[in-house]
Design a protein around this motif. Structure first.
Motif, mmCIF file in Angstrom:
data_model
loop_
_atom_site.group_PDB
_atom_site.id
_atom_site.type_symbol
_atom_site.label_atom_id
_atom_site.label_comp_id
_atom_site.label_asym_id
_atom_site.label_seq_id
_atom_site.Cartn_x
_atom_site.Cartn_y
_atom_site.Cartn_z
ATOM 1 N N SER A 72 0.863 -1.180 0.000
ATOM 2 C CA SER A 72 0.000 0.000 0.000
ATOM 3 C C SER A 72 0.904 1.236 0.000
ATOM 4 C CB SER A 72 -0.890 0.026 1.242
ATOM 5 O OG SER A 72 -0.116 0.327 2.401
ATOM 6 N N SER A 73 0.326 2.398 -0.209
ATOM 7 C CA SER A 73 1.116 3.633 -0.162
ATOM 8 C C SER A 73 1.675 3.872 1.234
ATOM 9 C CB SER A 73 0.280 4.827 -0.623
ATOM 10 O OG SER A 73 -0.848 4.978 0.218
ATOM 11 N N GLY A 74 1.064 3.274 2.269
ATOM 12 C CA GLY A 74 1.543 3.413 3.642
ATOM 13 C C GLY A 74 2.553 2.357 4.053
ATOM 14 N N GLY A 75 2.906 1.445 3.139
ATOM 15 C CA GLY A 75 3.922 0.443 3.439
ATOM 16 C C GLY A 75 3.405 -0.883 3.947
ATOM 17 N N ASP A 76 2.089 -1.044 4.037
ATOM 18 C CA ASP A 76 1.532 -2.336 4.442
ATOM 19 C C ASP A 76 1.608 -3.317 3.285
ATOM 20 O OD1 ASP A 76 0.620 -1.995 7.164
ATOM 21 O OD2 ASP A 76 -0.918 -0.661 6.357
ATOM 22 N N VAL A 77 1.724 -4.606 3.604
ATOM 23 C CA VAL A 77 1.639 -5.649 2.585
ATOM 24 C C VAL A 77 0.169 -6.053 2.498
ATOM 25 C CG1 VAL A 77 2.340 -7.964 1.870
ATOM 26 C CG2 VAL A 77 3.995 -6.449 2.985
ATOM 27 N N LEU A 78 -0.422 -5.818 1.332
ATOM 28 C CA LEU A 78 -1.831 -6.116 1.102
ATOM 29 C C LEU A 78 -1.947 -7.341 0.222
ATOM 30 C CD1 LEU A 78 -3.061 -2.507 0.257
ATOM 31 C CD2 LEU A 78 -3.041 -3.644 2.502
ATOM 32 N N SER A 79 -2.946 -8.150 0.501
ATOM 33 C CA SER A 79 -3.170 -9.351 -0.286
ATOM 34 C C SER A 79 -4.547 -9.305 -0.924
ATOM 35 C CB SER A 79 -3.062 -10.585 0.613
ATOM 36 O OG SER A 79 -3.417 -11.743 -0.096
ATOM 37 N N TYR A 80 -4.588 -9.733 -2.163
ATOM 38 C CA TYR A 80 -5.839 -10.026 -2.868
ATOM 39 C C TYR A 80 -5.885 -11.539 -2.994
ATOM 40 C CZ TYR A 80 -6.935 -5.290 -4.429
ATOM 41 O OH TYR A 80 -7.305 -3.971 -4.489
ATOM 42 N N TYR A 81 -7.020 -12.156 -2.709
ATOM 43 C CA TYR A 81 -7.091 -13.618 -2.803
ATOM 44 C C TYR A 81 -8.474 -14.081 -3.231
ATOM 45 C CZ TYR A 81 -9.098 -13.281 1.910
ATOM 46 O OH TYR A 81 -9.885 -12.955 2.986
ATOM 47 N N ASP A 86 -14.662 -19.903 -0.871
ATOM 48 C CA ASP A 86 -15.143 -18.615 -0.367
ATOM 49 C C ASP A 86 -16.264 -18.061 -1.236
ATOM 50 O OD1 ASP A 86 -13.413 -18.492 1.763
ATOM 51 O OD2 ASP A 86 -11.947 -17.227 0.755
ATOM 52 N N GLY A 87 -16.814 -18.886 -2.081
ATOM 53 C CA GLY A 87 -17.849 -18.412 -2.996
ATOM 54 C C GLY A 87 -17.257 -17.829 -4.266
#
Length: 156
Positions: A72-81, A86-87
């Protein structure tokens, strides 16, 4: 990033200039040359977070789980899954929201690896050039832990 699925699918993915995660994919069940393109940011209910910095990794895990991770722009590691159980909907998770020491957050180029036992590892350097690993023994998005591999490695 490129991901190959167990059912013979091929996925090319990356973030566009505005940080939206885009996947171009082909599934053999579609037949012929029918490639599709999906804006995964828009596919998440309520729209997913945008990614920054162009660093992205992907992995395919047990239960036909397709995952992507970026910053993210804030440095977090974001995941899309996405997982059929999960439908078959796209979801997101912040894999570093539990990391309180910002100096140990991954900051460099990231890469993912799935062991034969199913453990998912995302490896990168932190801001102090230490090697850090976000990992999950189950591959479930909300069960990641962080290890500073530079601190726990033994010299031989």
């Amino acid at each position: 990033d490129v991901t190959l699925t167990t059912w013979g699918g091929i996925r090319f993915s990356g973030a566009d200039a505005s940080g939206k995660l885009i996947a171009t994919w082909w599934n053999p069940s579609l037949g012929g040359g029918n490639w599709k393109q999906t804006n995964l940011t828009s596919a998440v209910t309520g729209a997913g977070p945008t990614l920054s910095g162009g660093r992205l990794t992907a992995w395919f895990a047990t239960g036909n789980l397709i995952s992507y991770a970026g910053f993210s722009s804030g440095g977090d590691v974001l995941s899309y899954y996405w997982q059929p159980s999960d439908g078959a909907t796209w979801n997101t998770d912040n894999l570093t929201e539990f990391v309180t020491d910002s100096s140990t957050r991954p900051t460099g180029a990231i890469t993912a690896y799935v062991s034969t036992a199913g453990t998912v590892s995302i490896v990168a350097a932190d801001s102090n050039s230490n090697l850090v690993r976000l990992w999950s023994p189950t591959g479930e998005e909300n069960t990641f832990s962080l290890d500073n591999l530079s601190d726990i490695a033994l010299r031989i």
